[in-house]
Write a protein that holds these residues in place. Structure first.
Motif, PDB file in Angstrom:
ATOM      1  N   TYR A 108      48.499  26.287  51.764  1.00  0.00           N
ATOM      2  CA  TYR A 108      47.032  26.367  51.804  1.00  0.00           C
ATOM      3  C   TYR A 108      46.591  27.828  51.751  1.00  0.00           C
ATOM      4  CZ  TYR A 108      42.294  25.888  53.776  1.00  0.00           C
ATOM      5  OH  TYR A 108      40.935  25.961  54.005  1.00  0.00           O
ATOM      6  N   LEU A 109      47.203  28.669  52.569  1.00  0.00           N
ATOM      7  CA  LEU A 109      46.856  30.093  52.592  1.00  0.00           C
ATOM      8  C   LEU A 109      47.136  30.747  51.249  1.00  0.00           C
ATOM      9  CD1 LEU A 109      48.197  31.042  56.138  1.00  0.00           C
ATOM     10  CD2 LEU A 109      45.805  30.931  55.426  1.00  0.00           C
ATOM     11  N   ASP A 110      48.253  30.398  50.633  1.00  0.00           N
ATOM     12  CA  ASP A 110      48.565  30.945  49.305  1.00  0.00           C
ATOM     13  C   ASP A 110      47.466  30.587  48.310  1.00  0.00           C
ATOM     14  OD1 ASP A 110      50.965  32.005  50.185  1.00  0.00           O
ATOM     15  OD2 ASP A 110      52.151  30.274  49.558  1.00  0.00           O
ATOM     16  N   PHE A 111      47.048  29.320  48.306  1.00  0.00           N
ATOM     17  CA  PHE A 111      46.060  28.871  47.330  1.00  0.00           C
ATOM     18  C   PHE A 111      44.689  29.492  47.587  1.00  0.00           C
ATOM     19  CE2 PHE A 111      42.634  26.181  45.851  1.00  0.00           C
ATOM     20  CZ  PHE A 111      42.977  26.007  44.518  1.00  0.00           C
ATOM     21  N   ILE A 112      44.241  29.491  48.832  1.00  0.00           N
ATOM     22  CA  ILE A 112      42.912  30.026  49.146  1.00  0.00           C
ATOM     23  C   ILE A 112      42.812  31.496  48.767  1.00  0.00           C
ATOM     24  CG2 ILE A 112      41.392  30.686  51.047  1.00  0.00           C
ATOM     25  CD1 ILE A 112      41.042  27.821  50.279  1.00  0.00           C
ATOM     26  N   ASN A 113      43.831  32.263  49.100  1.00  0.00           N
ATOM     27  CA  ASN A 113      43.802  33.688  48.752  1.00  0.00           C
ATOM     28  C   ASN A 113      43.832  33.896  47.240  1.00  0.00           C
ATOM     29  OD1 ASN A 113      43.835  35.482  51.235  1.00  0.00           O
ATOM     30  ND2 ASN A 113      45.433  34.014  51.759  1.00  0.00           N
ATOM     31  N   LEU A 114      44.615  33.089  46.551  1.00  0.00           N
ATOM     32  CA  LEU A 114      44.661  33.178  45.093  1.00  0.00           C
ATOM     33  C   LEU A 114      43.296  32.827  44.491  1.00  0.00           C
ATOM     34  CD1 LEU A 114      46.437  33.665  42.614  1.00  0.00           C
ATOM     35  CD2 LEU A 114      47.097  31.245  42.705  1.00  0.00           C
ATOM     36  N   PHE A 115      42.655  31.807  45.022  1.00  0.00           N
ATOM     37  CA  PHE A 115      41.332  31.393  44.559  1.00  0.00           C
ATOM     38  C   PHE A 115      40.293  32.499  44.753  1.00  0.00           C
ATOM     39  CE2 PHE A 115      37.290  29.340  46.069  1.00  0.00           C
ATOM     40  CZ  PHE A 115      36.798  29.015  44.817  1.00  0.00           C
ATOM     41  N   LEU A 116      40.302  33.126  45.929  1.00  0.00           N
ATOM     42  CA  LEU A 116      39.334  34.190  46.202  1.00  0.00           C
ATOM     43  C   LEU A 116      39.557  35.404  45.298  1.00  0.00           C
ATOM     44  CD1 LEU A 116      39.227  34.055  50.113  1.00  0.00           C
ATOM     45  CD2 LEU A 116      37.460  33.291  48.515  1.00  0.00           C
ATOM     46  N   LEU A 117      40.808  35.708  45.032  1.00  0.00           N
ATOM     47  CA  LEU A 117      41.113  36.827  44.135  1.00  0.00           C
ATOM     48  C   LEU A 117      40.662  36.528  42.708  1.00  0.00           C
ATOM     49  CD1 LEU A 117      44.612  37.678  45.588  1.00  0.00           C
ATOM     50  CD2 LEU A 117      42.661  39.246  45.548  1.00  0.00           C
ATOM     51  N   MET A 118      40.857  35.300  42.264  1.00  0.00           N
ATOM     52  CA  MET A 118      40.413  34.915  40.928  1.00  0.00           C
ATOM     53  C   MET A 118      38.890  34.937  40.836  1.00  0.00           C
ATOM     54  SD  MET A 118      43.045  34.713  39.155  1.00  0.00           S
ATOM     55  CE  MET A 118      42.039  34.342  37.708  1.00  0.00           C
ATOM     56  N   LEU A 119      38.208  34.594  41.913  1.00  0.00           N
ATOM     57  CA  LEU A 119      36.742  34.676  41.936  1.00  0.00           C
ATOM     58  C   LEU A 119      36.293  36.103  41.638  1.00  0.00           C
ATOM     59  CD1 LEU A 119      35.297  32.635  44.968  1.00  0.00           C
ATOM     60  CD2 LEU A 119      34.690  32.407  42.548  1.00  0.00           C
ATOM     61  N   ARG A 120      36.919  37.056  42.305  1.00  0.00           N
ATOM     62  CA  ARG A 120      36.540  38.462  42.129  1.00  0.00           C
ATOM     63  C   ARG A 120      36.844  38.942  40.719  1.00  0.00           C
ATOM     64  NH1 ARG A 120      39.494  40.045  47.736  1.00  0.00           N
ATOM     65  NH2 ARG A 120      38.017  39.027  49.146  1.00  0.00           N
ATOM     66  N   LEU A 121      37.990  38.548  40.197  1.00  0.00           N
ATOM     67  CA  LEU A 121      38.363  38.978  38.851  1.00  0.00           C
ATOM     68  C   LEU A 121      37.442  38.386  37.794  1.00  0.00           C
ATOM     69  CD1 LEU A 121      42.266  38.852  39.036  1.00  0.00           C
ATOM     70  CD2 LEU A 121      40.828  40.878  38.816  1.00  0.00           C
ATOM     71  N   LEU A 122      37.156  37.104  37.909  1.00  0.00           N
ATOM     72  CA  LEU A 122      36.321  36.435  36.905  1.00  0.00           C
ATOM     73  C   LEU A 122      34.855  36.828  36.990  1.00  0.00           C
ATOM     74  CD1 LEU A 122      37.886  32.843  36.951  1.00  0.00           C
ATOM     75  CD2 LEU A 122      38.197  34.645  35.239  1.00  0.00           C
ATOM     76  N   SER A 123      34.471  37.394  38.128  1.00  0.00           N
ATOM     77  CA  SER A 123      33.081  37.831  38.271  1.00  0.00           C
ATOM     78  C   SER A 123      32.938  39.333  38.026  1.00  0.00           C
ATOM     79  CB  SER A 123      32.570  37.508  39.680  1.00  0.00           C
ATOM     80  OG  SER A 123      33.283  38.269  40.647  1.00  0.00           O
ATOM     81  N   GLY A 124      34.012  39.951  37.542  1.00  0.00           N
ATOM     82  CA  GLY A 124      33.955  41.383  37.270  1.00  0.00           C
ATOM     83  C   GLY A 124      34.201  42.229  38.487  1.00  0.00           C
ATOM     84  N   GLY A 125      34.873  41.660  39.488  1.00  0.00           N
ATOM     85  CA  GLY A 125      35.196  42.425  40.686  1.00  0.00           C
ATOM     86  C   GLY A 125      34.122  42.381  41.726  1.00  0.00           C
ATOM     87  N   LYS A 126      33.117  41.560  41.539  1.00  0.00           N
ATOM     88  CA  LYS A 126      32.002  41.457  42.489  1.00  0.00           C
ATOM     89  C   LYS A 126      32.490  40.820  43.788  1.00  0.00           C
ATOM     90  CE  LYS A 126      27.614  38.955  42.973  1.00  0.00           C
ATOM     91  NZ  LYS A 126      26.688  38.034  42.313  1.00  0.00           N
ATOM     92  N   ASP A 127      32.060  41.386  44.945  1.00  0.00           N
ATOM     93  CA  ASP A 127      32.408  40.824  46.251  1.00  0.00           C
ATOM     94  C   ASP A 127      31.226  40.088  46.823  1.00  0.00           C
ATOM     95  OD1 ASP A 127      35.059  41.721  46.471  1.00  0.00           O
ATOM     96  OD2 ASP A 127      34.343  43.745  46.906  1.00  0.00           O
TER      97      ASP A 127
END
Length: 238
Positions: free
Chosen positions: A219-238
């Motif tokens: 679960y932790l692996d997936f959630i962290n991967l998901f959050l990182l992909m969010l930032r990348l796909l949004s242009g690094g926006k936090d």
């Protein structure tokens, strides 16, 4: 929402190793992981739809984050002392709390970005989990290296809070994806090996607690991967 659990522990007993036993144990881990993710998603949607998210101030948000960290640490270090029911409740409680904090984070992104990040992270996670399960290569060395990389990643992320470097943030997002993909493969292989070493004959309590810890790790692996992909796909926006 970085984090790692304590190494999975289990009761090892002399038993004939069977492929079926490993498959059954792995299935239990992935089922509980899926249940946790589903609960997180439902709570996140309910929190956003109810308008409750607007009442969550910054102190409350960080309080929830510390509560999540406390639950993970308590579950990781005390799982052998608690009952399977308590361990399950702690995991589901963590999943629910994570849903509340995620509802706040997800407000920063468009629905399209969230969907793209989820499906991309799901595909990458599934590919690396399958690799960890089928490869004949021992991933212990790689896993240890990834854990060291995670420690460096967390330290650099904290430092960048003060530096506010967009270039460093961008590089850390890519580095984080690599780290959590590697950890996913390693964790999947560890879970498989636990299933092969006799845990299925250790009793229902040990099986449930082992499955919960395996589920939490994935679960932790997936959630962290998901959050990182969010930032990348949004242009690094936090």
């Amino acid at each position: 929402m970085f984090g790692r659990t304590k190494e999975l522990s289990y009761v090892a007993v002399p038993a004939e190793v069977t492929r079926r036993a490993a498959s059954v144990f792995m299935s239990k881990c992935f089922v509980w992981m899926t249940a946790g993710l589903a609960l997180t998603g439902v709570v996140a949607m309910m929190t956003a739809a109810s308008g409750l998210v607007s009442y969550i101030s910054q102190p409350i948000f960080f309080g929830l984050m510390f509560a999540e960290l406390g639950l993970v640490m308590w579950l990781s270090f005390r799982v052998e002392k608690m009952s399977a029911a308590v361990a399950t409740g702690a995991f589901l409680g963590y999943s629910a709390l994570n849903g509340i904090t995620l509802s706040i984070i997800l407000m920063l992104y468009s629905t399209g970005t969230i969907a793209s990040a989820f499906f991309t992270a799901s595909g990458m996670f599934a590919a690396m989990a399958v690799y960890g399960l089928v490869t004949k290569r021992d991933l212990t060395g790689m896993g240890s290296f990834m854990v060291m990389g995670l420690i460096g990643f967390i330290i650099a992320s904290v430092v960048n809070i003060f530096l506010a470097s967009s270039a460093l943030a961008w590089a850390l997002n890519y580095l984080g994806v690599i780290i959590f993909l590697g950890l996913t493969a390693w964790d999947a292989q560890k879970i498989k090996r636990i299933g092969e070493t006799g845990i299925m004959e250790a009793g229902d309590e040990a099986i449930r607690k082992g499955a919960i810890m395996g589920a939490l790790t994935l679960y932790l692996d997936f959630i962290n991967l998901f959050l990182l992909m969010l930032r990348l796909l949004s242009g690094g926006k936090d």
